[in-house]
Design an enzyme around this catalytic site. Sequence first.
Site, mmCIF file in Angstrom:
data_model
loop_
_atom_site.group_PDB
_atom_site.id
_atom_site.type_symbol
_atom_site.label_atom_id
_atom_site.label_comp_id
_atom_site.label_asym_id
_atom_site.label_seq_id
_atom_site.Cartn_x
_atom_site.Cartn_y
_atom_site.Cartn_z
ATOM 1 N N LYS A 123 24.381 -11.852 -14.680
ATOM 2 C CA LYS A 123 24.368 -11.140 -15.956
ATOM 3 C C LYS A 123 24.765 -12.114 -17.066
ATOM 4 C CE LYS A 123 27.896 -11.218 -17.577
ATOM 5 N NZ LYS A 123 28.755 -12.384 -18.013
ATOM 6 N N TYR A 166 30.073 -5.931 -19.895
ATOM 7 C CA TYR A 166 30.734 -5.164 -18.817
ATOM 8 C C TYR A 166 31.086 -3.759 -19.301
ATOM 9 C CZ TYR A 166 31.000 -9.272 -15.941
ATOM 10 O OH TYR A 166 30.650 -10.362 -15.184
HETATM 11 P P1 NAD Z 1 29.332 -22.881 -16.166
HETATM 12 O O1 NAD Z 1 29.164 -23.530 -17.485
HETATM 13 O O2 NAD Z 1 30.624 -23.069 -15.469
HETATM 14 O O3 NAD Z 1 28.160 -23.343 -15.185
HETATM 15 C C1 NAD Z 1 26.828 -23.448 -15.616
HETATM 16 C C2 NAD Z 1 26.077 -24.412 -14.723
HETATM 17 O O4 NAD Z 1 24.773 -24.600 -15.277
HETATM 18 C C3 NAD Z 1 26.730 -25.815 -14.657
HETATM 19 O O5 NAD Z 1 26.689 -26.286 -13.342
HETATM 20 C C4 NAD Z 1 25.839 -26.662 -15.552
HETATM 21 O O6 NAD Z 1 25.822 -28.032 -15.181
HETATM 22 C C5 NAD Z 1 24.477 -26.000 -15.341
HETATM 23 N N1 NAD Z 1 23.553 -26.274 -16.433
HETATM 24 C C6 NAD Z 1 22.265 -26.596 -16.242
HETATM 25 N N2 NAD Z 1 21.667 -26.799 -17.421
HETATM 26 C C7 NAD Z 1 22.591 -26.615 -18.374
HETATM 27 C C8 NAD Z 1 22.549 -26.698 -19.798
HETATM 28 N N3 NAD Z 1 21.427 -27.001 -20.457
HETATM 29 N N4 NAD Z 1 23.696 -26.465 -20.452
HETATM 30 C C9 NAD Z 1 24.836 -26.125 -19.810
HETATM 31 N N5 NAD Z 1 24.903 -26.024 -18.463
HETATM 32 C C10 NAD Z 1 23.805 -26.279 -17.750
HETATM 33 O O7 NAD Z 1 29.026 -21.328 -16.358
HETATM 34 P P2 NAD Z 1 29.403 -20.134 -15.381
HETATM 35 O O8 NAD Z 1 30.692 -19.560 -15.813
HETATM 36 O O9 NAD Z 1 29.276 -20.561 -13.975
HETATM 37 O O10 NAD Z 1 28.287 -19.051 -15.773
HETATM 38 C C11 NAD Z 1 26.961 -19.121 -15.265
HETATM 39 C C12 NAD Z 1 26.296 -17.739 -15.371
HETATM 40 O O11 NAD Z 1 27.058 -16.803 -14.633
HETATM 41 C C13 NAD Z 1 26.223 -17.173 -16.784
HETATM 42 O O12 NAD Z 1 25.027 -16.446 -16.930
HETATM 43 C C14 NAD Z 1 27.397 -16.205 -16.870
HETATM 44 O O13 NAD Z 1 27.201 -15.126 -17.759
HETATM 45 C C15 NAD Z 1 27.448 -15.699 -15.450
HETATM 46 N N6 NAD Z 1 28.790 -15.308 -15.044
HETATM 47 C C16 NAD Z 1 28.933 -14.113 -14.390
HETATM 48 C C17 NAD Z 1 30.192 -13.737 -13.949
HETATM 49 C C18 NAD Z 1 30.354 -12.480 -13.155
HETATM 50 O O14 NAD Z 1 31.486 -12.035 -12.961
HETATM 51 N N7 NAD Z 1 29.285 -11.884 -12.664
HETATM 52 C C19 NAD Z 1 31.288 -14.563 -14.196
HETATM 53 C C20 NAD Z 1 31.093 -15.764 -14.852
HETATM 54 C C21 NAD Z 1 29.831 -16.132 -15.265
#
Ligand code: NAD
Length: 441
Positions: free
Chosen positions: A187, A272
């Site tokens: 999401k 959420y």
């Molecule tokens: P994060 O920034 O920690 O990780 C993102 C990943 O994408 C990294 O490994 C990064 O290297 C990669 N990436 C690839 N191309 C990129 C670019 N152009 N710019 C930035 N990063 C790039 O983020 P996250 O917290 O892991 O979130 C990822 C997804 O998960 C999002 O859509 C977020 O909304 C969702 N999320 C959901 C929950 C949940 O509880 N369901 C919790 C956190 C995040």
Amino acid sequence: MPQSSGIPTGMNHDRLSPSEPPHENEASVSRRSFLRSAGGALAATGLSAAALAQQTKPNQQDAVDLPPLHAATEGPEKTPAPSESQPQRTGYAVVGLGHLSLGEILPAFGKSKYSRVTALVSGDRAKAEKVAGQYGIKSTSIYDYRNYEQLAQNPDVQAIYIVLPNSMHAEYTERGAKIGKHILCEKPMATSARDCERMIAACKSANVKLMIAYRQQYEPNNREIVSLRKAGKLGALKSFVASNSQDQGDPDQWRQKLALAGGGCLPDVGVYCLNAARFLSGEEPSEVTAFTYQPKEDPRFREVEESCTFMLRFPSGFLATCNSGYGAHKTQFMRLEGDRQWAEMSPSFAYRGLRLRVNRVEDGRTVLVEPSIEEKDQFALEMDHFSLCVQGNLQPHTPGEEGLQDQRVTDAIYESARTGKTVRIAPPSGPTRGPEPQEQS
Ligand code: NAD
């Protein structure tokens, strides 16, 4: 953390979290020496030896034979082979190795029953090698964003779990569907209704399943509130109040870039509250009035809002007031009020430690009940639901249509905040949710 909450700030997307032990590239070492060296890391990630055995398909020649324990007069005990008596597990490629993947999703495979991780997709090969070593994934099952389509040839991958910045969800869903893999997408589903529609169409035309990872819809406390509502225990629904806020750090992270995130606190944490207002009530909003606050002098909020408050009106007369923030101390609560009972969770929306309380009158006395509900890993429940849908050709409970409807309401929220007017929301063209998830033991 809250979805994104709990995420340490000042993150570097291409770095492993500092708590992870350093590893050599272990893909080439023997399974036995790998097990010895990785034992500590496995314990830390919650991946059981049985789960690892399952993921690595152990080589029978490598099996350990122990001397018999009992006299020859005793019948031998039958020990199941590692592949026996195990439920079928759907193999996942996890795309994006950021905070959520490393902190929650990969460890959750160790607690799942029908899911296993079999491939990784990352722009950072060295990081992916380390993670693969930790989780017993073959180094030949590591891909990058350019050779992503080669997943098509990997028979151990049936599904792709997309855990990338929001605006990248659409591209990786379309590309994944085209190579015939089922898609579980984080999401918010995307950053525009048009992208959501593209994703739904791509999965339909490729005849693969699409599910949005709304973990709270698979979480037992939330399920309990849905059951209370469906059993009529809450009475007529009157109001929903919720807040999901956190204090953001690094102004340079993608969450603060409009093009990658699609907005600020609203699509990240406010969604959420929005999704809960919809699925807990079982109703769809027809109008929204919203306010946002964006202090552009704060480098974190040059492109996106810091706070967003929105009020939803539902045709039955039910009203929801939702608050989300990127600059407030972490707050996570919600309360669903009926004319006979209310149910509240504080904290709510978090990964762990949810606390449900139900208030009602019994024999003329007001009682506050805290149902005893076993905590379960929300990501394991959500992935297992999707795996069972893939295995049984069933419709997911939270398909693309559920994400699309949240996106439509999100667009209306921003329009209301921009214009200062109440905005009408058209009802969805059909059901947005599939059958209720089955209880999993
Ligand atoms: P994060 O920034 O920690 O990780 C993102 C990943 O994408 C990294 O490994 C990064 O290297 C990669 N990436 C690839 N191309 C990129 C670019 N152009 N710019 C930035 N990063 C790039 O983020 P996250 O917290 O892991 O979130 C990822 C997804 O998960 C999002 O859509 C977020 O909304 C969702 N999320 C959901 C929950 C949940 O509880 N369901 C919790 C956190 C995040």
